[in-house]
Design a protein around this motif. Structure first.
Motif, PDB file in Angstrom:
ATOM      1  N   ASN A   1       0.851  -1.188   0.000  1.00  0.00           N
ATOM      2  CA  ASN A   1       0.000   0.000   0.000  1.00  0.00           C
ATOM      3  C   ASN A   1       0.892   1.246   0.000  1.00  0.00           C
ATOM      4  OD1 ASN A   1      -1.991   1.913   0.341  1.00  0.00           O
ATOM      5  ND2 ASN A   1      -2.569   1.269   2.399  1.00  0.00           N
ATOM      6  N   ILE A   2       1.612   1.429  -1.107  1.00  0.00           N
ATOM      7  CA  ILE A   2       2.616   2.486  -1.220  1.00  0.00           C
ATOM      8  C   ILE A   2       2.249   3.410  -2.380  1.00  0.00           C
ATOM      9  CG2 ILE A   2       5.096   2.980  -1.466  1.00  0.00           C
ATOM     10  CD1 ILE A   2       4.391   1.316   1.010  1.00  0.00           C
ATOM     11  N   GLN A   3       2.412   4.703  -2.172  1.00  0.00           N
ATOM     12  CA  GLN A   3       2.167   5.646  -3.265  1.00  0.00           C
ATOM     13  C   GLN A   3       3.087   5.355  -4.452  1.00  0.00           C
ATOM     14  OE1 GLN A   3       1.765   9.847  -2.611  1.00  0.00           O
ATOM     15  NE2 GLN A   3       1.217   9.591  -0.448  1.00  0.00           N
ATOM     16  N   PRO A   4       2.648   5.554  -5.700  1.00  0.00           N
ATOM     17  CA  PRO A   4       1.403   6.210  -6.089  1.00  0.00           C
ATOM     18  C   PRO A   4       0.190   5.288  -6.200  1.00  0.00           C
ATOM     19  CG  PRO A   4       2.730   5.798  -8.028  1.00  0.00           C
ATOM     20  CD  PRO A   4       3.561   5.360  -6.853  1.00  0.00           C
ATOM     21  N   SER A   5       0.366   3.987  -6.022  1.00  0.00           N
ATOM     22  CA  SER A   5      -0.785   3.075  -6.100  1.00  0.00           C
ATOM     23  C   SER A   5      -1.529   2.992  -4.777  1.00  0.00           C
ATOM     24  CB  SER A   5      -0.313   1.676  -6.513  1.00  0.00           C
ATOM     25  OG  SER A   5       0.230   1.684  -7.805  1.00  0.00           O
ATOM     26  N   GLY A   6      -0.903   3.436  -3.696  1.00  0.00           N
ATOM     27  CA  GLY A   6      -1.496   3.349  -2.368  1.00  0.00           C
ATOM     28  C   GLY A   6      -1.328   4.634  -1.588  1.00  0.00           C
ATOM     29  N   ALA A   7      -1.171   4.505  -0.266  1.00  0.00           N
ATOM     30  CA  ALA A   7      -1.187   5.678   0.604  1.00  0.00           C
ATOM     31  C   ALA A   7       0.125   5.950   1.323  1.00  0.00           C
ATOM     32  CB  ALA A   7      -2.303   5.515   1.650  1.00  0.00           C
ATOM     33  N   PHE A   8       0.982   4.935   1.491  1.00  0.00           N
ATOM     34  CA  PHE A   8       2.157   5.078   2.348  1.00  0.00           C
ATOM     35  C   PHE A   8       3.431   5.287   1.522  1.00  0.00           C
ATOM     36  CE2 PHE A   8      -1.016   2.887   4.899  1.00  0.00           C
ATOM     37  CZ  PHE A   8      -0.941   3.560   6.104  1.00  0.00           C
ATOM     38  N   TYR A   9       4.588   5.174   2.189  1.00  0.00           N
ATOM     39  CA  TYR A   9       5.873   5.531   1.592  1.00  0.00           C
ATOM     40  C   TYR A   9       6.860   4.380   1.732  1.00  0.00           C
ATOM     41  CZ  TYR A   9       3.717  10.096   1.640  1.00  0.00           C
ATOM     42  OH  TYR A   9       2.837  11.126   1.430  1.00  0.00           O
ATOM     43  N   VAL A  10       7.979   4.472   0.999  1.00  0.00           N
ATOM     44  CA  VAL A  10       8.932   3.369   0.980  1.00  0.00           C
ATOM     45  C   VAL A  10       9.546   3.142   2.353  1.00  0.00           C
ATOM     46  CG1 VAL A  10      11.004   2.435  -0.111  1.00  0.00           C
ATOM     47  CG2 VAL A  10       9.406   3.779  -1.464  1.00  0.00           C
ATOM     48  N   GLU A  11       9.784   4.210   3.121  1.00  0.00           N
ATOM     49  CA  GLU A  11      10.302   3.997   4.475  1.00  0.00           C
ATOM     50  C   GLU A  11       9.314   3.194   5.318  1.00  0.00           C
ATOM     51  OE1 GLU A  11      10.189   7.088   7.608  1.00  0.00           O
ATOM     52  OE2 GLU A  11       9.836   8.524   5.986  1.00  0.00           O
ATOM     53  N   ASP A  12       8.009   3.423   5.115  1.00  0.00           N
ATOM     54  CA  ASP A  12       6.989   2.648   5.826  1.00  0.00           C
ATOM     55  C   ASP A  12       7.043   1.177   5.412  1.00  0.00           C
ATOM     56  OD1 ASP A  12       5.875   4.997   7.078  1.00  0.00           O
ATOM     57  OD2 ASP A  12       4.882   5.450   5.181  1.00  0.00           O
ATOM     58  N   LEU A  13       7.330   0.950   4.135  1.00  0.00           N
ATOM     59  CA  LEU A  13       7.463  -0.421   3.638  1.00  0.00           C
ATOM     60  C   LEU A  13       8.607  -1.138   4.354  1.00  0.00           C
ATOM     61  CD1 LEU A  13       6.630  -2.618   1.591  1.00  0.00           C
ATOM     62  CD2 LEU A  13       8.153  -1.523  -0.071  1.00  0.00           C
ATOM     63  N   TYR A  14       9.702  -0.436   4.587  1.00  0.00           N
ATOM     64  CA  TYR A  14      10.830  -1.023   5.315  1.00  0.00           C
ATOM     65  C   TYR A  14      10.430  -1.386   6.737  1.00  0.00           C
ATOM     66  CZ  TYR A  14      15.321  -1.440   7.699  1.00  0.00           C
ATOM     67  OH  TYR A  14      16.376  -1.894   8.454  1.00  0.00           O
ATOM     68  N   TYR A  15       9.768  -0.450   7.424  1.00  0.00           N
ATOM     69  CA  TYR A  15       9.370  -0.709   8.814  1.00  0.00           C
ATOM     70  C   TYR A  15       8.355  -1.852   8.896  1.00  0.00           C
ATOM     71  CZ  TYR A  15      11.218   4.077   9.089  1.00  0.00           C
ATOM     72  OH  TYR A  15      11.978   5.207   8.971  1.00  0.00           O
ATOM     73  N   ALA A  16       7.592  -2.052   7.824  1.00  0.00           N
ATOM     74  CA  ALA A  16       6.564  -3.101   7.826  1.00  0.00           C
ATOM     75  C   ALA A  16       7.109  -4.477   7.472  1.00  0.00           C
ATOM     76  CB  ALA A  16       5.447  -2.727   6.857  1.00  0.00           C
ATOM     77  N   GLY A  17       8.394  -4.557   7.122  1.00  0.00           N
ATOM     78  CA  GLY A  17       8.986  -5.857   6.800  1.00  0.00           C
ATOM     79  C   GLY A  17       9.834  -5.853   5.546  1.00  0.00           C
ATOM     80  N   GLY A  18       9.703  -4.815   4.703  1.00  0.00           N
ATOM     81  CA  GLY A  18      10.541  -4.689   3.521  1.00  0.00           C
ATOM     82  C   GLY A  18      10.257  -5.725   2.452  1.00  0.00           C
ATOM     83  N   ILE A  19      11.133  -5.760   1.468  1.00  0.00           N
ATOM     84  CA  ILE A  19      10.969  -6.687   0.346  1.00  0.00           C
ATOM     85  C   ILE A  19      11.040  -8.154   0.791  1.00  0.00           C
ATOM     86  CG2 ILE A  19      11.865  -7.384  -1.914  1.00  0.00           C
ATOM     87  CD1 ILE A  19      10.393  -4.650  -1.779  1.00  0.00           C
ATOM     88  N   PRO A  20      11.876  -8.523   1.789  1.00  0.00           N
ATOM     89  CA  PRO A  20      11.849  -9.923   2.235  1.00  0.00           C
ATOM     90  C   PRO A  20      10.462 -10.381   2.683  1.00  0.00           C
ATOM     91  CG  PRO A  20      13.845  -8.884   3.024  1.00  0.00           C
ATOM     92  CD  PRO A  20      13.012  -7.782   2.423  1.00  0.00           C
ATOM     93  N   ALA A  21       9.706  -9.482   3.338  1.00  0.00           N
ATOM     94  CA  ALA A  21       8.352  -9.847   3.768  1.00  0.00           C
ATOM     95  C   ALA A  21       7.434 -10.025   2.568  1.00  0.00           C
ATOM     96  CB  ALA A  21       7.800  -8.788   4.719  1.00  0.00           C
ATOM     97  N   VAL A  22       7.588  -9.173   1.557  1.00  0.00           N
ATOM     98  CA  VAL A  22       6.789  -9.312   0.340  1.00  0.00           C
ATOM     99  C   VAL A  22       7.134 -10.626  -0.367  1.00  0.00           C
ATOM    100  CG1 VAL A  22       6.311  -8.318  -1.938  1.00  0.00           C
ATOM    101  CG2 VAL A  22       6.585  -6.811   0.056  1.00  0.00           C
ATOM    102  N   VAL A  23       8.424 -10.917  -0.465  1.00  0.00           N
ATOM    103  CA  VAL A  23       8.869 -12.159  -1.111  1.00  0.00           C
ATOM    104  C   VAL A  23       8.305 -13.373  -0.383  1.00  0.00           C
ATOM    105  CG1 VAL A  23      10.885 -13.610  -1.567  1.00  0.00           C
ATOM    106  CG2 VAL A  23      10.942 -11.174  -2.141  1.00  0.00           C
TER     107      VAL A  23
END
Length: 571
Positions: free
Chosen positions: A305-327
């Motif tokens: 849920n990251i802009q521009p398709s969502g609401a949050f930011y890349v730093e938020d993605l890191y705090y939420a688990g980063g690319i390893p969590a997505v993988v």
């Protein structure tokens, strides 16, 4: 197993005059003689430049890499290559991506390097450095610069995607010029690249998903001390990669490219991902096509849920688990045994990763949006394909029929878009020609055309837009891009006229000009193409040799690797 002889030995282990020359001039930098004892020489390929603001912190980052190289027993040498700053370079940084890749390739090949660390940040620096390094194929690891921290303005979090919103608000008089300038001072408040999932963050995610970096490379903020830790660990790791002779060709398999496409879909990555991944694949001889992006993306929902398709930011993605969590969340789809730069499989790297905030990284069972990735449209308007990003588009426009409002060039667009008598309404399809690889030249990020003022005044915020150009990864809207062949190369887009009806059906993967084949042929015979006047220098070379968007817009003579043999002696 017999270890491969280091490339640097052909320079620094020589006896007599040749060895004397190679070592003596290096020693004027205060380098002790024992650094030439056969230890791995590691090049740090740096795109630092004050003209590339996203990469302006790379001097510090390079020092962290050097520490790691020295700790692991290597010999670090930093060298500059052409830096491409998206915000300043005219006519577009994309024009120079291939030139920078040639700079990287020849700098690596011509020098006594056993391995290389690529310092990448702003959009084109990542693909250009990786393209160049792949063409030489010596052990390589990528260290990205990281995203800037999100901005704050009047109680709101803001990032690069808000540029388009601020522009529309300013045009409508909803914010003053003073407020507009105040916002610009609040947005880019720290070092790093765009805070949203624009092209820079997409490229950093791409290299992590490909396996060319350490885990979490993509999302650690530039201002976070852990970015320097990752750089130092990457310096250590490249020495080990040289010892193991682990090269890009060992990591960048067909499976790695498929993984990158699926991860890109899940994060809502930039449409520019397509053209850059195609170019990298072309350097390695990997058979990758536009259809692969469509087919591999179709079953992957949007998780981030990251802009521009969502609401949050890349730093938020890191705090939420980063690319390893997505993988890890995508594990049922990915090739988990694909090798990565740290020596482990991508599945092993991510198996313990967790999602810490499901508002930012959704589960595969309850995704943020069902549609993601890149949809590839074809039809008589785009015989070789065009791309759209469904997650950033308006659902009600995914099936649409409207009259074309045609702009022959970007100058034509700027001159007429806000004229009161422009024959346009919200159902029209804005068509921009001659902004493709040859036509601009360089394929600029102008495809997400700002809407006419009189349409904005109606409260309309999106229209269907079609061009042979690109758009910024920070952009959004129902924008059809990369139309191939481009108008300047004689593609059907060149012959669209005002009032022609165009049908778009994303579900059916269709973009269709409602003009008969016979009429199109008549137009081909009577409508002149854009005159391409540059015939000298790099730009002339580019126009002559650049391939079309569906092939990655690389230069035709750069496809396929050319090896890492030591050059002939000059002494």
């Amino acid at each position: 197993m017999q270890k491969k002889e280091r490339r640097s030995k052909a320079w620094f282990s020589r006896e007599g005059k040749e060895g004397f020359i190679y070592r003596a001039w290096m020693k004027n930098q205060g380098i002790p003689h024992d650094m030439f004892d056969g230890r791995p020489v590691i090049g740090i390929c740096n795109t630092w430049s004050e003209l590339t603001p996203c990469n302006a912190h790379f001097r510090d980052l390079a020092e962290s890499v050097k520490k790691g190289v020295l700790q692991a027993g290597g010999f670090p040498v930093e060298f500059p290559v052409m830096s491409l700053g998206e915000t300043l370079i005219k006519p577009t940084a994309m024009l120079y991506r291939n030139l920078a890749s040639m700079d990287v390739e020849e700098s690596i090949r011509a020098n006594p390097l056993d391995g290389v660390v690529l310092l990448c940040g702003c959009d084109k620096t990542t693909p250009s450095l990786l393209m160049g390094a792949c063409s030489v194929d010596i052990p390589t690891i990528v260290v990205s610069g990281g995203p800037m921290l999100k901005g704050h303005w009047r109680g709101m979090d803001i990032g690069t995607s808000d540029v388009w919103r601020f522009d529309a608000a300013f045009k409508l008089g909803e914010i003053t010029e003073e407020e507009f300038i105040d916002a610009e001072a609040c947005m880019a408040r720290t070092q790093g690249n765009c805070a949203v999932m624009g092209t820079a963050a997409t490229m950093a995610t791409m290299v992590e998903a490909l396996g060319m970096s350490l885990p979490n490379n993509a999302t650690i903020p530039a201002a976070d001390s852990r970015r320097k830790v990752l750089a130092q660990l990457s310096g250590r790791r490249i020495v080990e990669m040289v010892e193991d002779d682990l090269k890009p060709s060992d990591i960048l398999t067909r499976e790695a490219f498929e993984n990158a496409i699926m991860v890109n879909a899940a994060i809502g990555g930039s449409t520019n991902f397509v053209i850059h991944l195609l170019a990298i694949a072309g350097r390695l001889g990997i058979d990758l096509t536009l259809d692969d992006f469509d087919q591999l993306s179709q079953h992957i929902p949007l998780l981030a849920n990251i802009q521009p398709s969502g609401a949050f930011y890349v730093e938020d993605l890191y705090y939420a688990g980063g690319i390893p969590a997505v993988v890890n969340e995508l594990k049922q789809y990915l090739h988990l045994t694909a090798k990565t730069a740290n020596g482990f499989a991508i599945g092993t790297n991510s198996e313990k990763a967790s999602i810490y905030d499901t508002n930012i990284i959704a589960s595969i069972d309850k995704p943020f949006k069902p549609e993601s990735g890149i949809a590839v449209l074809k039809g008589n308007l785009a015989p070789h394909g065009a791309v759209i990003k469904p997650s950033a588009a308006s659902p009600h426009l995914m099936t649409h029929r409207g009259k074309a409002v045609v702009f022959e060039t970007i100058e034509d667009y700027h001159a007429r878009i806000d004229l009161p008598d422009l024959d346009v309404d919200e159902n029209s399809v804005l068509v921009l020609k001659n902004v493709g690889p040859k036509g601009y030249p360089g394929m600029a990020e102008v495809g997400n055309m700002a809407l006419p003022k009189k349409i904005l005044e109606k409260g309309i915020t999106d229209m269907v837009r079609i061009s042979d150009g690109r758009m910024s990864g920070t952009g959004f809207g129902t924008v059809i891009l990369h139309v191939s062949p481009e108008a300047a190369a004689g593609g059907p887009l060149a012959y669209v006229k005002n009032g022609d009806y165009i049908t778009v059906d994303v579900k059916k993967r269709l973009v269709h000009l409602e003009v008969s084949d016979e009429e199109l042929e008549q137009r081909r015979q009577h409508m002149p193409l854009l005159h391409l006047s540059v015939d000298r220098g790099y730009v002339g070379l580019y126009i002559k040799h650049v391939e079309q968007a569906h092939l990655g817009a690389d230069l035709d003579f750069l496809r396929g690797g050319s090896g890492n043999d030591v050059p002939r002696d000059s002494h």
